[in-house]
Scaffold this motif. Sequence first.
Motif: not given
Length: 542
Positions: A393-395, A411-417
Amino acid sequence: KYSTTVREENVLVSPFTDVEIPDLPFTKYIFDSQEKYGGHTALVDGITGVSYTHDEVRSLCMKLGSALTRLDITQGDIVAIVLPNCPEFAFTFLGGVSIGACVTTINCTYTAEEIAHQLANSGASAVVTNKVLLPKIKDACKTYKGIRHIIVSGHAEENLLSMEDLLKDDSKAFPQNVQINPAKDVAVLPYSSGTTGLPKGVMLTHRNLVANLQQVQHPDISCVIPTSDTYQEVYLGILPFFHIYGMIPCLAYSLCSGGSIVTLPTFDPKVFISSMKKYKVTFLHTVPPIINFMTHNEHVQRDLLSITHHVACGAAPVGSTLIFEFFKKFGDDISFQEGYGMTESSPVTHLTPKDNLVVGSTGMLIPNTYAKIVDINTGQSMGPDEGKGELCIRGPQVMKGYYRNEDATKNTIDKDGWLHTGDIARMDENENIFIVDRLKELIKVKGLQVAPAELEDLIRKHPDVADVAVIGLPDVRAGEVPRAYVVPVPGSSITDQAIAEFVEREVAPHKKLTGGVHFTDCIPKSATGKILRRELKAAALA
Ligand code: 4UU
């Protein structure tokens, strides 16, 4: 009716038009909205019947903010709330956040040890509680020494601060010039274990919360009937406010949309049934065990929902069979909406669109939100018809990160958000999301989190235990229940009951090993030593 569009790289875009997210602190957003509804009832203590208007709630929150300021609680301080649902929860929650402090909400059924752990982990400097819970808080404060103030509701002892006194403050110390940066500053710090390990503080900024409240108010999604001179929604505040579902979609939504919310401290079947009738509840938030209770309990008649026009459900899978049985009992004319999300996303990311329920689906992306389904082996995002994978998810509602835990955040939010939910999802041809499995360790008991790692750490402390693994097993009433697999030390004659009792003494009731204790020779592990919970679960279900 609605269609999610698939952009390049299989990124799913919400079918709903974007909403605007005001650049306001969370409490300013709530207080400003409340101004429109001044004289309407905002909060009712369901046990005593004492009620407060929207004007009174705002004023009491400011008084509390002022009183906390006099106690030298300022921006950046962490205020812990350990209270069951009650109006005072709302006053301290909003009062604390309005002066720039960050509120961490603690499950009030936790043991003293569990409370101490969250107080210490968050670095709280004040704790708000009530007279009944006070002994537990005092115990917790023997372990954690950082608490400067204990504020007690319901007639405190002489030497402690009384909530009732603080609520008489003249508001004059309310800090008028506190600078809150909505996108950066953390408003609340609820705890979640995320995809692995122990519970962690989830940093939700003011903007995260404002965004989520705006997103779910999109006219094509919201089933709330607007407040007018002749109509007001009445919500039952039965889901715990310390958990993200009770805190934002129930409590905060009701306050900012001019509703009235009736607080109940625990789920007691008789009180639940009588309160639905007494307070004429129009809009009911539930978790699957409540749907199960209403559908199957013989004391619940069809007329329980005669005034209620809408039932919402989330926090765990509800299952198509149960939904059909629910409609059979209560009639098809009641509107039903399922929501999906997590603490880390403030919480809502998906809702079933109104008048367009696909039973079993958790719906579609809410506005301003993007998703992808990722192959768990290759990490590649997949097209709508390519099967199941991890939902990402992104937002604007996605958390800032885990508190003081960069590794877990990375580990939960990757570099692309992208927030990796740890849930396995698939889509149908109309791009409705179905949650089909859970990749992460989390166990959900009655919609509440149980982290296997936490129970394993505890059980491992028992001198007769050599190794242990905890998994969740399906349960008709609770959704899931924890079960422990234990390798005893050689020669030990420990019994399953002794281990269950050992755990029961140390944890909140929903974490008890209701799924049993099984002895085994070894725990299946990967080459890197990770417990293969899925193997244990598959074997248990076989
Ligand atoms: C299958 O429980 C929550 C959030 C609840 C929520 C979200 C949107 C309620 C109403 C709403 O509209 O948060 P947590 O952090 O306690 O648990 C999150 C996990 C998810 O990752 C998923 O595994 O709880 C599970 N979950 C669901 N599972 C949450 N909602 C659902 C659902 N179906 N509808």
